[in-house]
Design a protein around this motif. Structure first.
Motif, PDB file in Angstrom:
ATOM      1  N   MET A   1      -4.769  -6.910  -1.147  1.00 48.61           N
ATOM      2  CA  MET A   1      -4.822  -5.491  -1.450  1.00 48.61           C
ATOM      3  C   MET A   1      -5.800  -5.259  -2.585  1.00 48.61           C
ATOM      4  SD  MET A   1      -0.867  -4.191  -1.338  1.00 48.61           S
ATOM      5  CE  MET A   1      -0.048  -3.883   0.222  1.00 48.61           C
ATOM      6  N   ARG A   2      -6.706  -4.273  -2.413  1.00 49.03           N
ATOM      7  CA  ARG A   2      -7.637  -3.899  -3.471  1.00 49.03           C
ATOM      8  C   ARG A   2      -7.517  -2.392  -3.733  1.00 49.03           C
ATOM      9  NH1 ARG A   2     -11.129  -7.952  -4.691  1.00 49.03           N
ATOM     10  NH2 ARG A   2     -11.389  -9.632  -3.177  1.00 49.03           N
ATOM     11  N   GLN A   3      -7.028  -2.078  -4.940  1.00 43.94           N
ATOM     12  CA  GLN A   3      -6.881  -0.683  -5.366  1.00 43.94           C
ATOM     13  C   GLN A   3      -6.069   0.137  -4.352  1.00 43.94           C
ATOM     14  OE1 GLN A   3      -8.155   0.724  -8.588  1.00 43.94           O
ATOM     15  NE2 GLN A   3      -7.636  -1.456  -8.696  1.00 43.94           N
ATOM     16  N   ILE A   4      -5.066  -0.494  -3.769  1.00 45.20           N
ATOM     17  CA  ILE A   4      -4.170   0.195  -2.837  1.00 45.20           C
ATOM     18  C   ILE A   4      -3.283   1.157  -3.620  1.00 45.20           C
ATOM     19  CG2 ILE A   4      -2.041  -0.179  -1.517  1.00 45.20           C
ATOM     20  CD1 ILE A   4      -4.369  -0.573   0.229  1.00 45.20           C
ATOM     21  N   PRO A  19      -2.920   2.620  -8.161  1.00 42.57           N
ATOM     22  CA  PRO A  19      -3.877   1.644  -7.644  1.00 42.57           C
ATOM     23  C   PRO A  19      -3.522   0.213  -8.042  1.00 42.57           C
ATOM     24  CG  PRO A  19      -5.040   3.576  -8.397  1.00 42.57           C
ATOM     25  CD  PRO A  19      -3.611   3.771  -8.781  1.00 42.57           C
ATOM     26  N   THR A  20      -3.433  -0.640  -7.034  1.00 41.87           N
ATOM     27  CA  THR A  20      -2.894  -1.986  -7.214  1.00 41.87           C
ATOM     28  C   THR A  20      -3.770  -3.024  -6.535  1.00 41.87           C
ATOM     29  OG1 THR A  20      -0.616  -1.138  -7.311  1.00 41.87           O
ATOM     30  CG2 THR A  20      -0.884  -3.455  -6.736  1.00 41.87           C
ATOM     31  N   ASP A  21      -4.029  -4.129  -7.211  1.00 43.17           N
ATOM     32  CA  ASP A  21      -4.685  -5.300  -6.635  1.00 43.17           C
ATOM     33  C   ASP A  21      -3.646  -6.412  -6.498  1.00 43.17           C
ATOM     34  OD1 ASP A  21      -7.176  -4.059  -6.634  1.00 43.17           O
ATOM     35  OD2 ASP A  21      -7.760  -4.892  -8.564  1.00 43.17           O
ATOM     36  N   LEU A  22      -3.501  -6.949  -5.282  1.00 51.51           N
ATOM     37  CA  LEU A  22      -2.539  -8.024  -5.044  1.00 51.51           C
ATOM     38  C   LEU A  22      -3.086  -8.974  -3.998  1.00 51.51           C
ATOM     39  CD1 LEU A  22       0.987  -6.302  -4.863  1.00 51.51           C
ATOM     40  CD2 LEU A  22       0.248  -7.995  -6.533  1.00 51.51           C
ATOM     41  N   HIS A  23      -2.772 -10.246  -4.167  1.00 52.60           N
ATOM     42  CA  HIS A  23      -3.118 -11.241  -3.158  1.00 52.60           C
ATOM     43  C   HIS A  23      -1.896 -12.108  -2.913  1.00 52.60           C
ATOM     44  CE1 HIS A  23      -4.717 -15.273  -1.880  1.00 52.60           C
ATOM     45  NE2 HIS A  23      -5.258 -14.468  -0.992  1.00 52.60           N
TER      46      HIS A  23
END
Length: 217
Positions: A1-4, A19-23
């Motif tokens: 996820m990039r800036q979700i 806005p969320t960044d996750l891997h």
């Protein structure tokens, strides 16, 4: 996820997820915790393609699920993901074996193969003696274990669980947690939303959501 991010418009914007960044890597075991209304269910729904983000990109296996065709999103949701919920959603009047077979109905397998796969999956989870039982004859723990088997019988790559032990006592919670741990050790990626610190502590990674903001613990 990039800036979700996920925003709802209820007269004025409500930021359910900022806005969320996750891997999440293959083989991860992740718990998502947070108070009611914090955004953790929103995050799970975005992860599982049950909802669409307002902004940002979300790749699954290299496919951008935000810009791809709806048919591709449906295929990923059905073939890559499995789902387990707090309510077991087992059909009364059908045996445990038949309920597990339902998890294979939309796949390529013929009826005999579906029966074989469902039987073997229940055997692996130690439920051989309950195959012919109606869900109404099962304990809460047994019903949740059957629901988990149904979710993984088609061999998804990721299992999403929303409060999977919410209706269970402590003894059955431990049985279900052991089942999830074993599935993860076998290579399945597991993502669990929970209020229960005991459940969260079994995961290798912990995400905490508060007011739509995600942080890793």
């Amino acid at each position: 996820m990039r800036q979700i991010a996920r925003t709802y418009d209820d007269g004025q914007p409500v930021h359910a997820l900022h806005p969320t960044d996750l891997h999440v890597a293959a083989g991860d075991h992740v718990s998502i915790t947070g108070p009611s209304g914090s955004g953790k269910s929103t995050l799970l729904n975005l992860f599982g393609l049950l909802d669409a983000p307002s902004t940002g990109s979300y790749q699954v296996g290299g496919v951008d699920t935000v810009t791809c065709k709806p048919a591709m999103r449906t295929a990923i949701r059905g073939q890559v993901f499995g789902f387990v919920f707090q309510s077991f959603h087992l059909l009364p009047g059908r045996t445990a074996l038949e309920n597990v077979e339902i998890g294979l109905l939309y796949g390529p397998h013929r009826r005999r193969k579906r029966r074989q796969m469902a039987t073997e999956a229940l055997e692996r989870m130690g439920l051989t003696h309950r195959m012919q039982a109606d869900p109404r004859q099962l304990s809460g723990g047994e019903m949740q274990r059957v629901a988990i088997v149904r979710a993984v019988v088609a061999r998804p790559q990721v299992l999403f669980c929303d409060e999977p032990t919410g209706n269970l006592d402590s003894a059955n919670t431990q049985v279900v947690l052991a089942q999830l741990r074993q599935l993860n050790l076998d290579g399945l990626t597991v993502v669990v939303v929970t209020h229960d610190a005991t459940v969260a502590d079994t995961a290798g990674r912990r995400l905490q959501v508060a007011d739509g903001v995600v942080r890793e613990i």
